[in-house]
Structures are given as C-alpha cells and as structure tokens.
Design an enzyme around this catalytic site. Structure first.
Site, PDB file in Angstrom:
ATOM      1  N   ASP A   1     -46.166 -66.481 -21.756  1.00 17.04           N
ATOM      2  CA  ASP A   1     -46.544 -65.937 -20.461  1.00 17.04           C
ATOM      3  C   ASP A   1     -47.536 -66.853 -19.753  1.00 17.04           C
ATOM      4  OD1 ASP A   1     -45.000 -63.685 -21.012  1.00 17.04           O
ATOM      5  OD2 ASP A   1     -46.696 -62.567 -21.843  1.00 17.04           O
TER       6      ASP A   1
ATOM      7  N   TYR B   1     -48.288 -66.242 -33.967  1.00 16.64           N
ATOM      8  CA  TYR B   1     -49.257 -66.301 -32.869  1.00 16.64           C
ATOM      9  C   TYR B   1     -50.651 -66.028 -33.418  1.00 16.64           C
ATOM     10  CZ  TYR B   1     -45.882 -66.242 -28.975  1.00 16.64           C
ATOM     11  OH  TYR B   1     -44.900 -66.548 -28.062  1.00 16.64           O
TER      12      TYR B   1
END
EC number: 5.4.99.12
Length: 299
Positions: free
Chosen positions: A55, A124
């Site tokens: 994003d 992540y």
C-alpha cells in the site's frame, strides 16, 4: 523468457506498488525504467507481476516480481558490455532507477515460476516506538510512534488468535471476486533488547554503541498471502488491546465475526515492511501456482 527480479524500496515516496494514472508508484517507476532500457515505444509492452502489492507508504526489503521479455529484446540492452542479456539488464536497471528502489538481483526464472501465485509465504514486520520515547530521526520513515507503553503479553494473546486458516473480513477488504480467507502461519510481538552493536571489547572509552532497533516493539507475521490492509489493521487492533482501549474478548469477537467496522481500520503505513517472500523447490512451482489460483474457503 521469464525473469525474476528481487528488489527493495523505501515506500515513503510512493502511492503503493500498483501502477496508477498520474501517481508515482513502484510498479510505474520499474516499468518505465524497463521500457527505457529495452527501447520499447509503449510501456504497456512490459508488465511486471509482483509477489505482494504494498500500500501507499509501505516499504519492502525482500519484494519479488517477474517480467516476460523476448530474448531478442533482452539482448538489445547489451550494447558494448561484456555480459549476457540478464546481467546487462541488471546493471542498466540499477543505474536508471531512482535511489529509493534497489535491485538486489535479476535471474532467469525456473519453469513454472509465478512471483505472485507460486509464493508459499510472505513475511511482514511492523516497527513501533512506544512509551512516548523519541524516534531516532534516522528511523522516522520506518517506525510508528505510540505515546503509551504497550502490553506485549496481551498483544501476543491477541496475535495467537490469528494463527491458522480464518476469514479476516474484520481486518481486510477483498479484491473483486476474491476473499478475505487467509492462513497465518506465525504471528508474534517482540521488544527488541538493548543490544550492543559489537562486542564489549570493541567499545571505545566506555561508549557503548547499540543496535539501531534496540528498544523497538516489532510485530512479525507470516502468512500464505494477505488481503488488502490486513496487516496494518491487525496491528492496529493489537495496539488497541495493548494500550488497554480494547479487550481480548473484543478481539476474539472480531475474529469470530468477520465484519469490517471503524475500530479495525489500518494503522499508519510507515511502520510496515515486506521483509521476505519464500517459494517452494523449482519442481513444485507450477503446481503451487495452480493450487493457489483457486478461490479459498474455510473448509
């Protein structure tokens, strides 16, 4: 010929990975550079497929993508180099791209490789500086500041609820025709200890140099894939529990009832980095890609 590209980038100056009209994106910069190097009149002639779309503001250390290029077009970038087409492309791409995108390697992809669908796991990490401590200015683009001291015990109880195959509809939005069902393999919170950068014997005049991440709170999550905003929304929910603003029962309810609402929105993007993407052995790449293309269910 399919090429695998391993790259890293600072996402702070980008509107995410995916190409968007009139906006600076990682995919847009990469495809523009490829078209320039390969002397393609239309950038649409070269399209990269990525392992995980990040994003706006999200960073990547171990991102992976692939691109299909004919051998004739690839060899056109060799020029006077004493190198093959793949080596020449890597050298030229490193020179052309902006310095917030780094090419780690380019290689010929094995048969059946698909950067997105062949991937087994994506890892992540989200980094937080809590207790109102000042953020190291060298890390300001990669760390989110929280004024309260976080209760990692409660946050890890919440994180454990995410492990397994679940519908993460409370924390994510599906792509058109897609689903928010994902399998989380590992999820945990850690406070990085204040560790010396080198052995005590190497300290000078009693000054102790610490590891850059010392004292930070880090969330590591590994899953087969992630839905849009899923990681940052899970982090935000865990942080609310760790600050005492929400209960573990509330978190459990959000896991049991996958309905999106305001209190499970995403936290600031700057603290999130895609660290690693793993793949199966070469002879299992095609089968993995075929299996993962199927729409998931909880059964």
């Amino acid at each position: 010929m399919r090429l695998r590209i391993d790259l890293s980038y600072d996402g702070g100056g980008y509107h995410g990975w995916a190409r968007q009209p009139d906006l600076r994106t990682v995919q847009g910069e990469l495809e523009h550079a490829l078209a320039t190097i390969l002397r393609l009149a239309d950038e649409r002639e070269v399209r990269v497929t990525v392992a995980g779309r990040t994003d706006t503001g999200v960073h990547a250390l171990g991102q992976v993508c692939h691109v299909d290029i004919s051998p004739e077009v690839l060899d056109s970038c060799i020029g006077h180099m004493q190198a093959n087409g793949v080596e020449a492309l890597e050298r030229r791409l490193k020179h052309v791209l902006p310095d917030d995108i780094v090419i780690r390697s380019i290689s010929r992809a094995p048969d059946g490789f698909d950067a997105r669908f062949s991937a087994l796991e994506r890892t992540y990490v989200y980094r937080i500086c809590d207790e109102g401590r000042p953020v190291d200015p060298r890390m300001r683009g990669f760390v989110t500041a929280i004024p309260d001291r976080l209760d990692l015990g409660l946050m890890n109880e919440a994180a454990r609820m995410t492990v397994g195959l679940h519908d993460f509809g409370s924390f994510a939005t599906p792509n058109p025709g897609g689903t928010t069902i994902r399998e989380v393999k590992r999820a945990h919170w850690d406070r990085i200890p204040d560790a010396p950068l080198a052995s005590e014997d190497s300290d000078t005049a009693g000054y102790r140099v610490s590891v850059l991440e010392s004292g930070l709170v880090c969330f590591t999550i590994v899953a087969d894939a992630f839905a849009h905003n899923m990681v940052r929304s899970l982090v935000n929910a865990c942080v609310q529990v760790g600050r005492g603003r929400k209960s573990l029962d509330w978190f459990a309810h959000k896991m049991a009832e996958p309905v999106r609402e305001g209190s499970t929105g995403p936290i600031d993007a700057r603290g999130l980095t895609l660290e690693h993407v793993s793949y199966p052995p070469d002879d299992e790449l095609a089968a993995r890609a075929e299996a993962i293309r199927a729409k998931r269910t909880l059964e």
